[in-house]
Design a protein around this motif. Structure first.
Motif, PDB file in Angstrom:
ATOM      1  N   ALA A 323       0.822  -1.215   0.000  1.00 28.97           N
ATOM      2  CA  ALA A 323       0.000   0.000   0.000  1.00 28.97           C
ATOM      3  C   ALA A 323       0.855   1.264   0.000  1.00 28.97           C
ATOM      4  O   ALA A 323       0.448   2.295  -0.541  1.00 28.97           O
ATOM      5  N   THR A 324       2.026   1.195   0.618  1.00 27.95           N
ATOM      6  CA  THR A 324       2.911   2.350   0.681  1.00 27.95           C
ATOM      7  C   THR A 324       4.179   2.091  -0.131  1.00 27.95           C
ATOM      8  O   THR A 324       4.672   0.960  -0.186  1.00 27.95           O
ATOM      9  N   ARG A 325       4.667   3.140  -0.730  1.00 29.37           N
ATOM     10  CA  ARG A 325       5.903   3.038  -1.505  1.00 29.37           C
ATOM     11  C   ARG A 325       7.091   2.915  -0.559  1.00 29.37           C
ATOM     12  O   ARG A 325       7.085   3.461   0.558  1.00 29.37           O
ATOM     13  N   TYR A 326       8.103   2.196  -0.998  1.00 23.90           N
ATOM     14  CA  TYR A 326       9.289   2.034  -0.160  1.00 23.90           C
ATOM     15  C   TYR A 326       9.965   3.382   0.045  1.00 23.90           C
ATOM     16  O   TYR A 326      10.177   4.149  -0.895  1.00 23.90           O
ATOM     17  N   GLU A 327      10.285   3.671   1.302  1.00 23.76           N
ATOM     18  CA  GLU A 327      10.989   4.904   1.639  1.00 23.76           C
ATOM     19  C   GLU A 327      12.481   4.602   1.755  1.00 23.76           C
ATOM     20  O   GLU A 327      12.884   3.740   2.537  1.00 23.76           O
TER      21      GLU A 327
END
Length: 575
Positions: A323-327
């Protein structure tokens, strides 16, 4: 399984030695290396077909074979499988040749090849394909990643300087679906960013990432136990993938991306060779346009194209993206110092004090810093870029340090005011006479301990008297309390503020007036005593009198006089 048939060249030798040389079957077998039974069989079949020696001139090996051996059913009697479809289906997980043959036999019935012939024909078909297709890749399993050896030129519009951009290429193993983009460098930030955009272009994550052994991806290249960088491992973990780098100096371990790089060079970079680009974004837009055309180019020996095969095979098998892009985050191995802080990019972050001396892993992004011990997160801080500063959480400190941290100048002054004005003045004096306010914390905490031992009322009295004599130090206040001088108000006048001090900032400097007092002589002159035994006369010529006992016939009160008028050293005399 039937024995392998002898070559037609040897069968012709058998017929020549039998009908022309008139040799026995035993000697023919010894000469040709064929068994005696096989020689008899070949001779018998030749006799049945009316053949002798020499053979007719127009009888070649193909016709001879058809005469001597029983022919199978005509080729059109069997249904030829679609081996291109078979090759693609084998890329799916769990699909085998046995399963595909059973489906083929169920569909074709009596016209179906037997399993051995089915496999034989498929292996011949696979051998006719290009080298890049010989490796069998499961759908959605592998993503091959590499950089192109060729670069693209980008012109700085301000200076005219030409800078070469690196070309990143990623190729899916089963469909050969390709992704390409330009970056300035091959460093870790650019490498991770390109991998993120490649997975977003595929709209899914593969099971395996197969990079080359560049330093940004692989920390220690090894044929058997390669070690990836911590950041790249963190990236793969975020997307649920595993890293399986190619063996060092073994490009055949990643043939898909090797061919993909070649195709990108030929069908993208070569077509852009005559264009000028003035920014990296402009170059990437041109690459993206040609990338669509590249993935839609039809295969030469297989049906469809990269895009169609990707939609049919790889996309359904890819894992969905998180759901979230890799930081982007970097990792560092740090050691907990004696002050329970770790150094991350020259800023110091606190960890639980029980870990002093331990080695931790620090993961830091643009906004946060995480400290991990044995895989567990034990501290999280907001990222700070102040060099040499400290970020400390109270819960990481020992209890004694936490108590000390609670005492601030404002709180100490408030505590002193609660006891009385004298105590507050002493607390303020401690802060005013230290280079840094925190240096007065210990003295103020010492006063707090005195209030517990002697009571707040006595402490207030002792502070008043210490202020009166101009020495409100913790040691002096304790001496007053021990000697109970605070209980004799008649001995010292009360004072609510600190007494004036000398210009020099030193607790032991009392000033000139401390040693001076005036008195009246019997002759009516004013004298000022300095010390215990020395007087100065100011009536007429100034004289120094030294009072003391009679010594060696000197007067009882010897005086040392000195005239204020100009005099020589020999004019000084004893009276």
């Amino acid at each position: 399984m039937p024995a392998k048939r002898s070559a037609m060249r040897k069968i012709k030798d058998v017929l020549r030695l039998k009908f022309e040389a008139k040799l026995s079957h035993e000697r023919i077998a010894a000469a040709t290396g064929i068994s005696k039974g096989a020689v008899s069989k070949y001779v018998q079949r030749a006799l049945e077909r009316g053949l002798g020696w020499p053979l007719p001139p127009d009888l070649d090996e193909v016709r001879l074979e058809s005469l001597l051996f029983r022919q199978s059913a005509p080729r059109e009697h069997y249904a030829v499988p679609d081996f291109a479809h078979v090759h693609q289906e084998l890329k799916r997980k769990g699909v085998t040749l046995q399963l595909l043959w059973e489906e083929y036999r169920a569909a074709q019935g009596e016209r179906a090849y037997r399993y051995s012939q089915y496999c034989e024909h498929y292996h011949r078909y696979r051998g006719s394909l290009a080298r890049s297709m010989r490796q069998l890749h499961r759908a959605g399993e592998k993503l091959f990643i590499d950089y192109s050896g060729d670069t693209a030129a980008v012109i700085d519009i301000a200076t005219g300087e030409v800078r070469n951009a690196q070309i990143f290429v990623a190729v899916m193993g089963a469909s050969k679906y390709a992704y390409a983009e330009a970056t300035w460098t091959q460093t870790l930030p650019d490498w991770i960013a390109s991998n993120i955009r490649a997975l977003e272009f595929m709209n899914g994550a593969p099971a395996l990432l197969i990079p080359d052994n560049l330093k940004s991806a692989i920390k220690r290249a090894c044929r058997y136990e390669p070690e990836a960088t911590s950041t790249y491992e963190d990236f793969a973990r975020h997307y649920g993938a595993a890293i399986l780098p190619a063996r060092p100096f073994r490009p055949k371990d990643k043939p898909a991306v090797e061919i993909g790089v070649l195709v990108v060079q030929r069908w993208i970079l070569a077509r852009l060779r005559n264009r000028q680009f003035f920014s990296l974004a402009e170059l990437n837009i041109a690459i993206a346009e040609l990338l669509v055309d590249l993935n839609r180019r039809p295969f030469k020996k297989l049906p469809g194209c990269r895009a169609s095969v990707f939609e049919a095979l790889d996309r359904p098998a890819l894992r969905p993206l998180p759901a979230t892009r890799y930081e982007y985050a970097e990792w560092a191995k740090v050691k907990v110092n004696i002050d329970y802080h770790v150094d991350v990019e020259r800023h110091y972050y606190s960890v639980p004090h029980a870990l002093v001396g331990q080695h931790l892993m620090a993961r830091y992004t643009d906004t946060t810093v995480e400290c991990l011990h044995k895989g567990g997160r034990i501290a999280v801080h907001v990222r700070s870029y102040e060099v040499g500063k400290f970020t400390t959480l109270p819960e990481h400190m020992p209890k004694s340090h936490q108590k000390h941290l609670k005492w601030t100048p404002g709180r100490l002054l408030k505590w002193g005011e609660k006891i009385g004005p004298g105590t507050r003045a002493v607390v303020q004096w401690q802060f005013d006479h230290r280079p840094h306010p925190e240096q007065g914390y210990r003295a103020c905490l010492g006063l707090l301990s005195l209030s517990k031992d002697y009571g707040e009322e006595r402490l207030e009295g002792a502070c008043r008297r210490a202020l009166t004599i101009g020495c409100p130090t913790g040691k002096r206040i304790k001496m007053i309390l021990v000697a109970k001088l605070d209980q004799h108000p008649d001995m010292f006048p009360a004072a609510e503020t600190a007494a004036p001090t000398a210009t020099r900032s030193h607790a032991n400097v009392r000033g000139a007036n401390y040693f001076r007092s005036e008195s009246t002589m019997t002759d009516g002159t004013k004298t000022t005593d300095e010390g215990d035994n020395c007087t100065i006369s100011r009536n007429g010529p100034a004289r120094f009198r030294i009072n003391g006992p009679t010594l060696h016939g000197l007067p009882a009160e010897p005086r040392f006089e000195c005239s204020t008028r100009p005099f020589s050293w020999w004019q000084v005399f004893w009276l």
